[in-house]
Design an enzyme around this catalytic site. Structure first.
Site, PDB file in Angstrom:
ATOM      1  N   GLU A 113       0.829  -1.212   0.000  1.00 58.04           N
ATOM      2  CA  GLU A 113       0.000   0.000   0.000  1.00 58.04           C
ATOM      3  C   GLU A 113       0.864   1.263   0.000  1.00 58.04           C
ATOM      4  O   GLU A 113       0.605   2.225   0.736  1.00 58.04           O
ATOM      5  CB  GLU A 113      -0.953  -0.002   1.215  1.00 58.04           C
ATOM      6  CG  GLU A 113      -1.853  -1.218   1.306  1.00 58.04           C
ATOM      7  CD  GLU A 113      -2.909  -1.309   0.192  1.00 58.04           C
ATOM      8  OE1 GLU A 113      -3.048  -0.339  -0.601  1.00 58.04           O
ATOM      9  OE2 GLU A 113      -3.580  -2.346   0.104  1.00 58.04           O
ATOM     10  N   CYS A 121     -12.212  -1.437 -16.415  1.00 60.33           N
ATOM     11  CA  CYS A 121     -11.329  -1.175 -17.550  1.00 60.33           C
ATOM     12  C   CYS A 121     -11.438   0.305 -17.932  1.00 60.33           C
ATOM     13  O   CYS A 121     -12.283   1.039 -17.419  1.00 60.33           O
ATOM     14  CB  CYS A 121     -11.704  -2.063 -18.735  1.00 60.33           C
ATOM     15  SG  CYS A 121     -13.246  -1.592 -19.500  1.00 60.33           S
TER      16      CYS A 121
HETATM   17 ZN    ZN Z   1     -15.018  -2.852 -18.691  1.00 61.82          ZN
END
Ligand code: ZN
Ligand code: ADP
Length: 188
Positions: free
Chosen positions: A90, A178
């Site tokens: 992190e 995405c």
């Molecule tokens: Zn997507």
């Protein structure tokens, strides 16, 4: 004749990508192998990341490894003094000093493995990871699966309306998306 003898040298590895892409899993895998090789391993995570049991780095697939929660990068330098391998999870929650600290550790001959988000929820480069990528010897970019369409996902979608850069959460407020499915709601 001049002979060249390789010296014991440290280096920096960065594992970056969006949430749920397997950064912690990959970090845990590398650190476990270092432990099997009987190397001295020191593992750190920022104090701010209190989502799971403090004292462990934990993946979304419930793999875990004991770690030391630290509140500053200076603490990493101090506590890693005896280590041969240093793991940091992190890393996006640390400030820019982390870059210099990682360089110092690598200069001391240590293998430094850093995992963190390379982009914030808007898809913008998330310091100090871009700067670490520039100075690292080895870079791994992990992708998740877009939960909307199933394509490889490089971005982290925030599901809440918060606009601060750092809002600590997991599957309750973030999902992997995405480029096509990722949306930023700031301008609403
Ligand atoms: Zn997507
Ligand atoms: P990161 O550290 O990048 O957030 P983790 O290593 O903690 O990722 O978790 C990776 C695991 O998360 C995967 O092995 C899988 O079991 C789980 N997972 C949950 N959602 C997704 C997703 N959308 N895409 C890929 N893996 C996911």
């Amino acid at each position: 004749m001049l002979s060249i003898v390789p010296k014991d040298m440290g280096w920096i590895e960065v594992i970056c990508g969006p949430m749920f892409s397997g950064k912690s899993e990959e970090l845990i895998r590398r650190l476990r192998r270092a432990e099997i090789a009987k190397l001295k391993v020191a593992i750190f995570k920022p104090h701010i990341d209190d989502r799971y049991a403090t004292g462990h780095i934990v993946s979304h697939s419930a793999q875990r490894l004991p770690s030391v929660p630290v509140s500053s990068t200076a603490e990493i330098l101090e506590r890693a003094a005896d280590a041969q391998v240093v793991g940091i999870d992190e890393a996006q929650f640390f400030d820019m000093d982390l870059v210099d600290i990682c360089q110092q550790l690598a200069d001391q001959g240590k293998r430094v493995i850093v995992a963190g988000l390379d982009q914030d929820y808007r898809g913008k480069p998330f310091e100090p990871i871009p700067q670490l990528l520039a100075v690292a010897e080895y870079i791994t970019k992990t992708l998740a699966i877009c939960v909307q369409c199933g394509n490889p996902a490089g971005r982290t979608q925030r599901l809440s309306k918060d606009s601060e850069r750092v809002v600590v959460g997991a599957a309750d407020i973030y999902e992997a998306r995405c480029r096509f499915c990722h949306q930023v709601h700031d301008e609403e």
